[in-house]
Design a protein around this motif. Sequence first.
Motif, PDB file in Angstrom:
ATOM      1  N   LEU A 249     -17.135 -11.866  -9.097  1.00  0.00           N
ATOM      2  CA  LEU A 249     -18.334 -11.126  -9.495  1.00  0.00           C
ATOM      3  C   LEU A 249     -18.237 -10.702 -10.953  1.00  0.00           C
ATOM      4  CD1 LEU A 249     -21.031  -9.736  -8.890  1.00  0.00           C
ATOM      5  CD2 LEU A 249     -19.727  -7.782  -8.002  1.00  0.00           C
ATOM      6  N   HIS A 250     -17.074 -10.242 -11.359  1.00  0.00           N
ATOM      7  CA  HIS A 250     -16.883  -9.844 -12.761  1.00  0.00           C
ATOM      8  C   HIS A 250     -17.127 -11.020 -13.696  1.00  0.00           C
ATOM      9  CE1 HIS A 250     -14.496  -9.093 -16.440  1.00  0.00           C
ATOM     10  NE2 HIS A 250     -15.112  -7.919 -16.349  1.00  0.00           N
ATOM     11  N   GLU A 251     -16.584 -12.175 -13.352  1.00  0.00           N
ATOM     12  CA  GLU A 251     -16.791 -13.371 -14.166  1.00  0.00           C
ATOM     13  C   GLU A 251     -18.279 -13.721 -14.246  1.00  0.00           C
ATOM     14  OE1 GLU A 251     -14.432 -16.483 -12.482  1.00  0.00           O
ATOM     15  OE2 GLU A 251     -12.540 -15.485 -12.984  1.00  0.00           O
ATOM     16  N   ALA A 252     -18.976 -13.605 -13.125  1.00  0.00           N
ATOM     17  CA  ALA A 252     -20.405 -13.905 -13.097  1.00  0.00           C
ATOM     18  C   ALA A 252     -21.182 -12.910 -13.953  1.00  0.00           C
ATOM     19  CB  ALA A 252     -20.919 -13.881 -11.663  1.00  0.00           C
ATOM     20  N   MET A 253     -20.764 -11.647 -13.929  1.00  0.00           N
ATOM     21  CA  MET A 253     -21.439 -10.640 -14.748  1.00  0.00           C
ATOM     22  C   MET A 253     -21.231 -10.897 -16.231  1.00  0.00           C
ATOM     23  SD  MET A 253     -20.594  -7.302 -12.406  1.00  0.00           S
ATOM     24  CE  MET A 253     -21.329  -6.104 -13.486  1.00  0.00           C
ATOM     25  N   VAL A 254     -20.026 -11.283 -16.598  1.00  0.00           N
ATOM     26  CA  VAL A 254     -19.737 -11.591 -18.004  1.00  0.00           C
ATOM     27  C   VAL A 254     -20.552 -12.797 -18.448  1.00  0.00           C
ATOM     28  CG1 VAL A 254     -17.933 -12.394 -19.586  1.00  0.00           C
ATOM     29  CG2 VAL A 254     -17.451 -10.534 -17.981  1.00  0.00           C
ATOM     30  N   ALA A 255     -20.680 -13.789 -17.559  1.00  0.00           N
ATOM     31  CA  ALA A 255     -21.430 -15.005 -17.874  1.00  0.00           C
ATOM     32  C   ALA A 255     -22.933 -14.806 -17.675  1.00  0.00           C
ATOM     33  CB  ALA A 255     -20.945 -16.158 -17.004  1.00  0.00           C
TER      34      ALA A 255
ATOM     35  N   ILE B  20     -26.900 -14.880 -12.693  1.00  0.00           N
ATOM     36  CA  ILE B  20     -27.558 -14.076 -11.663  1.00  0.00           C
ATOM     37  C   ILE B  20     -27.329 -14.646 -10.263  1.00  0.00           C
ATOM     38  CG2 ILE B  20     -29.772 -13.167 -10.855  1.00  0.00           C
ATOM     39  CD1 ILE B  20     -28.833 -11.937 -13.480  1.00  0.00           C
ATOM     40  N   ASN B  21     -27.438 -15.953 -10.110  1.00  0.00           N
ATOM     41  CA  ASN B  21     -27.252 -16.568  -8.782  1.00  0.00           C
ATOM     42  C   ASN B  21     -25.851 -16.328  -8.245  1.00  0.00           C
ATOM     43  OD1 ASN B  21     -29.867 -17.581  -8.606  1.00  0.00           O
ATOM     44  ND2 ASN B  21     -29.319 -19.464  -9.687  1.00  0.00           N
ATOM     45  N   LYS B  22     -24.864 -16.505  -9.106  1.00  0.00           N
ATOM     46  CA  LYS B  22     -23.481 -16.302  -8.685  1.00  0.00           C
ATOM     47  C   LYS B  22     -23.234 -14.822  -8.352  1.00  0.00           C
ATOM     48  CE  LYS B  22     -18.881 -17.856  -9.986  1.00  0.00           C
ATOM     49  NZ  LYS B  22     -18.083 -18.506 -11.032  1.00  0.00           N
ATOM     50  N   MET B  23     -23.850 -13.926  -9.122  1.00  0.00           N
ATOM     51  CA  MET B  23     -23.711 -12.495  -8.842  1.00  0.00           C
ATOM     52  C   MET B  23     -24.281 -12.160  -7.461  1.00  0.00           C
ATOM     53  SD  MET B  23     -24.445 -10.306 -12.295  1.00  0.00           S
ATOM     54  CE  MET B  23     -25.576 -11.339 -13.200  1.00  0.00           C
TER      55      MET B  23
END
Length: 62
Positions: free
Chosen positions: A31-37, A40-43
């Motif tokens: 989730l952290h990686e998705a937030m940095v990137a 939205i879908n991954k989050m």
Amino acid sequence: MEQVIQTFNRTDGEKRIAVLRLEIDYELATLHEAMVAKDINKMNNCKKNLEKFRQELVRLEV
């Protein structure tokens, strides 16, 4: 005999709790990686998985 089954299930549940905590840690890192990137879908997928893990953890800890 019931006590033996309950003891076995309790031990199995404790092992599952340990595995669940590892899965939650991994999902939080994802989730952290998705937030940095800003993905939205991954989050959203991570949040759904975390909610499933949370519900299972609550059931097992009772």
